[in-house]
Design a protein around this motif. Structure first.
Motif, PDB file in Angstrom:
ATOM      1  N   SER A 174      -7.034  10.562  -3.270  1.00  0.00           N
ATOM      2  CA  SER A 174      -5.687  11.421  -2.954  1.00  0.00           C
ATOM      3  C   SER A 174      -4.526  10.720  -3.140  1.00  0.00           C
ATOM      4  N   GLN A 176      -1.621  10.723  -1.558  1.00  0.00           N
ATOM      5  CA  GLN A 176      -1.340  10.700  -0.477  1.00  0.00           C
ATOM      6  C   GLN A 176      -1.531  10.141   0.566  1.00  0.00           C
ATOM      7  N   GLY A 208      -2.205   7.146   5.337  1.00  0.00           N
ATOM      8  CA  GLY A 208      -1.654   8.144   5.057  1.00  0.00           C
ATOM      9  C   GLY A 208      -2.100   9.683   5.924  1.00  0.00           C
TER      10      GLY A 208
END
Ligand code: ADP
Length: 220
Positions: A174, A176, A208
């Motif tokens: 991801s 993020q 995160g």
């Protein structure tokens, strides 16, 4: 500074203090082991860099042992709460930068934090929390909230991801989340190359948003 170059002192050589001395010494750190009980000190002499018989709830002892020169002093005095509190107070007064203390219960923790203990440890409680997490999920070693919705997870690499690059790990893919480090045995690689191949048992340290991390961990 390498962790091995740090100077540690452990006061109180019961089961907890003694196991700290063992682990620190095994990992190459310098450890001064202290207890009022000669038998405990004799036992620690085989393990620690130096072992001395001393009563640390005494101001003169703390200055004689030059405990303010140490990077971290652990107060592992257990049953004698008065000695535990007084030793902590004297160490902080002597200017010891980092004092960690073993505590018995919540009121004890409250006093220790008031007198400036830098870290308070309740071994049974802390271990219970860790083991419960382990029982729930063997793949997550540690999960801690950093604040503002951001968390840090230590994720164990399982056979499913063996040989794949870090970038292909579900928790790392991801945009993020960010892989801060990879632990392989005692070695820690900061900001590892995302093309580095993972091995079973590696631990990825990932940060995160908490919801994103929790979601990806569920998919492991
Ligand atoms: P554990 O639960 O980890 O076994 P204990 O309370 O049994 O812990 O052990 C604590 C140790 O602290 C004992 O070996 C005791 O002799 C030592 N101790 C107690 N008071 C002092 C003091 N004032 N200075 C140094 N060591 C102390």
């Amino acid at each position: 500074m390498n962790p091995e170059d740090k100077q540690f002192a452990v006061i109180g050589l019961g089961r907890f203090g003694m196991s700290l001395c063992e682990e620190l010494s095994e990992r190459g750190a310098q450890v001064l082991a202290i207890d009022i009980n000669e038998t405990c000190v004799r036992q620690a002499a085989d393990i620690a860099t130096q072992a001395v018989v001393a009563d640390c709830s005494n101001e003169a002892t703390i200055s004689e042992l030059k405990l303010d020169d140490y990077d971290l002093v652990m107060v592992a005095i257990g049953d004698d709460i008065n000695a535990n509190i007084l030793t902590t107070l004297l160490l902080k007064d002597a200017g010891v930068k980092t004092v960690w203390v073993k505590a018995k219960d919540a009121p004890h923790c409250k006093i220790l934090s008031k007198i400036g203990a830098d870290k308070i440890i309740r071994p049974e409680l802390d271990m219970g929390i860790r083991i419960a997490r382990n029982m729930l999920d063997k793949r997550v070693f540690e999960f801690s909230e950093l604040g503002s919705g951001i968390s840090l997870a230590e994720v164990v690499v399982t056979a499913r991801n063996m040989g794949k690059p870090i970038s292909k790990h579900p928790c790392a893919s991801s945009d993020q989340t960010q892989v801060l480090a990879l632990k392989r045995g005692p070695e820690v690689r900061k900001a590892p190359d995302m093309e580095m191949e993972m091995q079973v048992g590696d631990i990825l340290i990932i940060t995160g948003p908490e919801n994103v991390l929790s979601e990806t961990l569920r998919k492991l």
